[in-house]
Write a protein that holds these residues in place. Structure first.
Motif, PDB file in Angstrom:
ATOM      1  N   GLN A 172       0.986  -1.230   0.065  1.00  0.00           N
ATOM      2  CA  GLN A 172       0.087  -0.021  -0.070  1.00  0.00           C
ATOM      3  C   GLN A 172       0.843   1.375  -0.015  1.00  0.00           C
ATOM      4  O   GLN A 172       0.387   2.217  -0.490  1.00  0.00           O
ATOM      5  N   SER A 173       1.886   1.144   0.694  1.00  0.00           N
ATOM      6  CA  SER A 173       2.707   2.429   0.963  1.00  0.00           C
ATOM      7  C   SER A 173       3.760   2.794  -0.647  1.00  0.00           C
ATOM      8  O   SER A 173       3.671   3.957  -0.914  1.00  0.00           O
ATOM      9  N   LEU A 174       4.054   1.445  -1.109  1.00  0.00           N
ATOM     10  CA  LEU A 174       4.540   1.461  -2.394  1.00  0.00           C
ATOM     11  C   LEU A 174       3.783   2.248  -3.662  1.00  0.00           C
ATOM     12  O   LEU A 174       4.128   3.148  -4.439  1.00  0.00           O
ATOM     13  N   GLY A 175       2.396   1.842  -3.532  1.00  0.00           N
ATOM     14  CA  GLY A 175       1.479   2.325  -4.572  1.00  0.00           C
ATOM     15  C   GLY A 175       1.056   3.750  -4.254  1.00  0.00           C
ATOM     16  O   GLY A 175       1.164   4.802  -5.263  1.00  0.00           O
ATOM     17  N   LEU A 176       1.013   4.259  -3.057  1.00  0.00           N
ATOM     18  CA  LEU A 176       0.777   5.760  -2.988  1.00  0.00           C
ATOM     19  C   LEU A 176       2.028   6.518  -3.009  1.00  0.00           C
ATOM     20  O   LEU A 176       1.704   7.579  -3.302  1.00  0.00           O
ATOM     21  N   ALA A 177       2.955   6.030  -2.749  1.00  0.00           N
ATOM     22  CA  ALA A 177       4.090   6.716  -3.195  1.00  0.00           C
ATOM     23  C   ALA A 177       4.444   7.018  -4.516  1.00  0.00           C
ATOM     24  O   ALA A 177       4.856   7.997  -4.785  1.00  0.00           O
ATOM     25  N   ALA A 178       4.192   5.900  -5.302  1.00  0.00           N
ATOM     26  CA  ALA A 178       4.297   6.219  -6.793  1.00  0.00           C
ATOM     27  C   ALA A 178       3.087   7.414  -6.982  1.00  0.00           C
ATOM     28  O   ALA A 178       3.259   7.926  -8.104  1.00  0.00           O
ATOM     29  N   MET A 179       1.912   7.088  -6.469  1.00  0.00           N
ATOM     30  CA  MET A 179       0.952   7.930  -7.121  1.00  0.00           C
ATOM     31  C   MET A 179       1.080   9.425  -6.575  1.00  0.00           C
ATOM     32  O   MET A 179       0.841  10.279  -7.559  1.00  0.00           O
ATOM     33  N   TRP A 180       1.846   9.565  -5.589  1.00  0.00           N
ATOM     34  CA  TRP A 180       1.958  11.014  -5.069  1.00  0.00           C
ATOM     35  C   TRP A 180       3.195  11.426  -5.969  1.00  0.00           C
ATOM     36  O   TRP A 180       3.363  12.607  -5.932  1.00  0.00           O
TER      37      TRP A 180
END
Length: 391
Positions: A172-180
């Motif tokens: 979840q953190s990796l996905g949001l990191a990429a989106m941000w």
């Protein structure tokens, strides 16, 4: 060449005479076209108000660009809203912020495309030409992350920022990191495109101290009338640039028009942030100050790519990685969790780290690092633009 420095050539009699242009080597120009070139700029005609030797005057170019950007953004925003791509709720999540930011970038691209045709430029001419794009972009990314980390670390060390439990973990953190990351790369492209690409490039070709002073006065009057969060930061930014720009003017310093343009665009960058909720005057002054550092980066690197990278990484680390407020925006979905503590002048309060007085010291350090790492002498190089009096 100066007339006295033209090379001599032999005539048919063997004597020497100054060379003259060979009509056969010149492009064929009809009498009508020649007349049009001669009359393209005549100070005794009313057109001089709009047209200078370089075409449309810089001030009108800026106004036309701003109006076009607003128009394109309205059209594209309406399309995005009608198709459900933009949610009218005020939830500051990556999924909600990304479409709106993309719409702004498309509006900027559309505006730049037709304005560049009007002015006879290519889009990349607006401070985007760089044979070392990857190097400068990466350097900016590292510098932005490092700078905000120093600021956050200083606030935590002083007790003005407290870390809580991690909010995310794993995939979840990796996905949001990429989106941000996508969000703030787009933010960097849009805001640097407006201020350090088109704005700085255009004003640098057509401004001097008196025009810059007039622009600053108009900006301050606008803010005084309209108000805004942290408006006093705009007045502080305008005042801080006054004496240095006045000194450059009276010294007749080479390249002074670039710094006059940097003064105006940096103040405007501060005004741009007054619409954010939660801003204080320190945060607005900091926005103008970091805007000036980004202008310096254009000067020493030759393009806006370092600024784009630094801008994107600073916002990404502040919003997602450390989980602090970013210019008053408290985003949903971040890796770490932090809360301000103590006097807002030191903690930044609702503004986030950018609203702390400590940010000004970090910005100075960032500027020094930029200049030292890319060459002090480049700041003293000849002007990047043409004669401001001709704009």
């Amino acid at each position: 060449m100066e007339p006295g420095l033209q090379p001599e050539v032999k005539n048919q009699a063997g004597s020497r005479s100054p060379s003259v242009p060979d009509p056969l080597l010149q492009p064929a120009i009809s009498g009508h076209e020649a007349d049009k070139q001669q009359e393209a700029y005549r100070p005794d005609r009313m057109e001089w108000i709009l047209i200078g030797p370089q075409g449309l005057r810089a001030g009108w170019s800026i106004l036309l660009f701003a109006a076009s950007f607003y128009f394109f953004r309205l059209i594209i925003g309406t399309i995005f809203y009608s198709t459900g791509l933009v949610d009218e709720t005020r939830v500051d999540s990556a999924a909600n912020v990304l479409p709106g930011t993309l719409a702004a970038l498309l509006a900027l691209a559309g505006t730049a495309a037709w304005i560049s045709l009007l002015e006879g430029h290519r889009i990349r001419d607006y401070n985007l030409v760089d044979p070392r794009i990857a190097r400068h972009l990466l350097s900016g990314l590292i510098s932005g992350f490092a700078a905000i980390s120093v600021l956050v670390g200083s606030l935590a060390w002083g007790g003005w920022l407290r870390f809580g439990a991690d909010e995310l973990s794993g995939a979840q953190s990796l996905g949001l990191a990429a989106m941000w990351g996508c969000v703030f790369l787009l933010v960097g492209l849009v805001e640097e495109g407006l201020f350090r690409c088109y704005g700085l490039f255009t004003l640098s070709r057509g401004i001097n101290f008196w025009w810059a002073l007039s622009a600053e006065a108009a900006i301050c009057l606008y803010v005084l009338e309209r108000g805004g969060n942290g408006a006093n930061g705009v007045f502080a930014a305008a005042g801080l640039g006054l004496i240095p720009c006045l000194i450059l003017h009276f010294r007749g310093a080479e390249g002074s028009c670039f710094w006059q343009a940097a003064w105006v665009t940096s103040t405007l960058f501060g005004v741009y942030h007054t619409r954010n909720s939660g801003e204080n005057w320190v945060g607005i002054l900091a926005a103008a100050a970091i805007g000036f550092v980004f202008c310096v980066s254009v000067r020493v690197t030759g393009s806006a790519w370092w600024a784009i990278g630094c801008h994107a990484a600073w916002d990404w680390a502040e919003t997602y990685f450390y989980g602090t407020s970013d210019s008053g925006m408290a985003a949903q979905g971040h890796y770490l969790s932090t809360t301000p503590a103590g006097n807002p002048l030191w903690s930044g309060g609702s503004d986030g780290p950018e609203g702390s007085l400590l940010v000004l010291g970090v910005i100075v350090l960032l500027a020094l690092f930029l200049v030292v790492s890319h060459g002090w002498n480049k700041l003293r190089a000849g002007d990047l633009s043409t004669d401001p009096a001709a704009g």
